[in-house]
Design an enzyme around this catalytic site. Structure first.
Site, PDB file in Angstrom:
ATOM      1  CG  ASP A   1       1.194  13.157  36.013  1.00  0.00           C
ATOM      2  OD1 ASP A   1       1.693  12.654  35.016  1.00  0.00           O
ATOM      3  OD2 ASP A   1       0.344  12.655  36.635  1.00  0.00           O
TER       4      ASP A   1
ATOM      5  CG  HIS B   1       3.341  10.474  26.273  1.00  0.00           C
ATOM      6  ND1 HIS B   1       1.862  10.613  25.825  1.00  0.00           N
ATOM      7  CD2 HIS B   1       3.829  10.290  24.862  1.00  0.00           C
ATOM      8  CE1 HIS B   1       1.478  10.196  24.641  1.00  0.00           C
ATOM      9  NE2 HIS B   1       2.777  10.009  24.232  1.00  0.00           N
TER      10      HIS B   1
END
Ligand code: ADQ
Length: 471
Positions: free
Chosen positions: A365, A157
């Protein structure tokens, strides 16, 4: 149909499906498990004095969860230590914050081994196993050692780091080698997968094969790009729910005709919160005439407060928000509302809709789901503008946002001004393109693409050889 076993560090299936919970992973996986019959395995979040290995199985909002408690030393060394003190900062390119402690690495190996020992007896021959995130990288290797032959996939992730930084990690080769015990390695973007492949080719002496397959350490693994998204229909419903609408009305009246700028992020240095506040301050400095026309609502729930870096950052943010408010507030206006709390999904949707600008400016991110939620919540006839960091995985496909370099406060200031003054037709044009991407990357598509890729991955190794490679 084979069962799906999802494994992640925390099992956070929401007890109230409408309320949601903090963490994109939680939302995405509970949606997956409602479709596929199966179970979600991981840490209960409870700490006990001595590890017992006892498994608690329960049902939560239609999802079967299997939970195990960890002992305090595990939480220190594996969770706060190696996962959040070593791998998280390293994968977000913060070697200055990375802890290189040997005991953390040992704790990480120990917990992965323990998870494998408890999970292995639950696995049936046809089960697909889908392991999530950086906490559990060695898990497939440990399951193989116990003789598990099922297809096992991994999804990261976070971003994958550049090779030049990854090699600062002691035993980086061992970590990457353990990833070759999976059958499928999924990343959010081509960029993260290419960085992984670069390591394989340059550092591990591996071979890059067609269609993103790779060979190294005497093993072969399939790579793939699977951009995660949100549950679009669920989010639209949350937005239209009575609480969603009421929250929208409350926000509109509480901003008293000022343009609302919103930021919603866990308190984490990767989210670029200090840089964001400084960029907003720059905007206030650059545009005195617009000052009392705007309001920044920054919603930032505390996370990982046991890790010193997070605790320290919380203090710095408190004082930065206080300083900016002190310098610019007037008797009837305060430039920043800074809140450390979580909201239900329907409330968040109402807040996003009331905001003329969504400020999503992480320094690095994996994807960033807030960017997609903000877009999804907008009124198609009068949509707000998304300002998005080029360093979020989401930027790879959301080029119609105002793309910024979050390290530059001047660029942030310019983008805020451009967003606030953007004509309606341009806002609609950009939003329409962004909303299409949000729909195309719906979480159900992400989930189905991943599971069918895992099911279809070609396994051309002898399981015996695969296990022997690690003994
Ligand atoms: P996160 O770093 O947690 O996830 P993100 O993708 O933005 O980041 O997801 C955050 C989620 O938490 C969003 O759904 C958001 O609505 C929710 N949230 C944040 N603040 C909240 C608040 N105050 N109240 C309620 N909900 C709140 C990691 C990676 C990301 C990746 C996701 C999914 O770091 O890059 O996108 O996993 O893979």
């Amino acid at each position: 149909m084979s069962r799906l076993i999802v494994v992640s560090n925390r099992v956070s299936a929401p007890t109230d499906p409408a309320g949601g919970s903090v963490g994109g992973l939680a939302m995405a996986l509970s949606a997956a498990l409602k479709t596929y019959n199966g179970l979600w395995f991981g840490w209960s979040g409870e700490t006990v004095e001595t590890f017992t290995g006892v498994l608690e199985i329960e049902e939560r909002a239609g999802v079967t969860v299997a939970l195990v408690d960890l002992e305090a030393q595990d939480v220190d060394e594996y969770y706060n230590g190696y996962a959040n003190g070593t791998l998280w900062p390293l994968f977000h390119h913060r070697v200055d914050l990375t802890a290189y402690e040997r005991s953390y690495g040992e704790g990480y190996e120990r917990v992965n081994r323990r998870f494998a020992e408890i999970l292995a007896p639950l696995i049936e021959p046809d089960d697909l196993i889908w392991v999530h995130d950086y906490h559990l990288i060695p898990l497939a290797r440990d399951l193989r050692r116990l003789g598990v032959k099922n297809r096992i996939g991994f999804f990261l992730h976070t971003p994958w780091p550049v090779r030049q930084l990854l090699v600062t990690l002691p035993h980086h080769r061992r970590l990457v080698e353990s990833m070759f015990a999976f059958d499928l390695l999924g990343f959010h973007t081509r960029e993260w997968l290419d960085l992984f492949r670069d390591y394989v080719a340059s550092e591990a002496g591996g071979t890059l094969l067609e269609n993103d397959a790779m060979e190294a350490f005497g093993q072969r693994v399939q790579g793939g790009v699977f951009p995660i998204g949100i549950d679009v229909e669920g989010f639209l419903q949350a937005r239209a729910s009575p609480l969603g609408v009421r929250t929208y009305d409350r926000m509109v009246s509480s901003t008293a005709f000022r343009s609302l700028i919103v930021g919603v992020d866990r308190l984490d240095y990767s989210k670029g919160l200090e840089q964001r506040l400084l960029g907003y301050e720059q905007f206030l400095k650059d545009n005195p005439e617009m000052r009392s026309e705007v309001l920044l609502l920054q919603i930032t729930p505390i996370s990982r407060d046991d890790v010193d870096t997070y605790h320290d950052m919380r203090g710095r943010l408190d004082s930065l928000a206080g300083r900016i408010n002190g310098a610019y507030a007037e008797m009837d206006w305060q430039p920043i509302r800074y809140l450390n709390r979580t909201y239900r999904r329907d409330q968040l949707a109402g807040i996003y809709r009331a905001a003329r600008v969504g400020l999503v400016t992480p320094l690095r991110d994996g994807m960033n789901l807030v960017a997609k939620e903000y877009v999804c919540a907008q009124n198609p006839e009068d949509p707000g503008v998304l300002i998005l960091s080029r360093f979020a995985g989401a930027a790879a496909r959301m080029g119609e946002a105002l793309i910024v370099n979050p390290f530059s406060r001047e660029e942030l200031s310019d983008a805020i001004k451009q967003a606030l003054t953007m004509p309606l037709d341009e806002r609609i044009r950009r939003w329409t393109a962004l909303m299409q991407v949000v729909r195309e990357t719906d979480v159900s598509i992400w989930r189905d693409d991943y599971v069918s890729a895992l099911r279809g991955v070609e396994i051309n190794r002898e399981d015996g050889a695969r296990v022997a490679g690690y003994q």
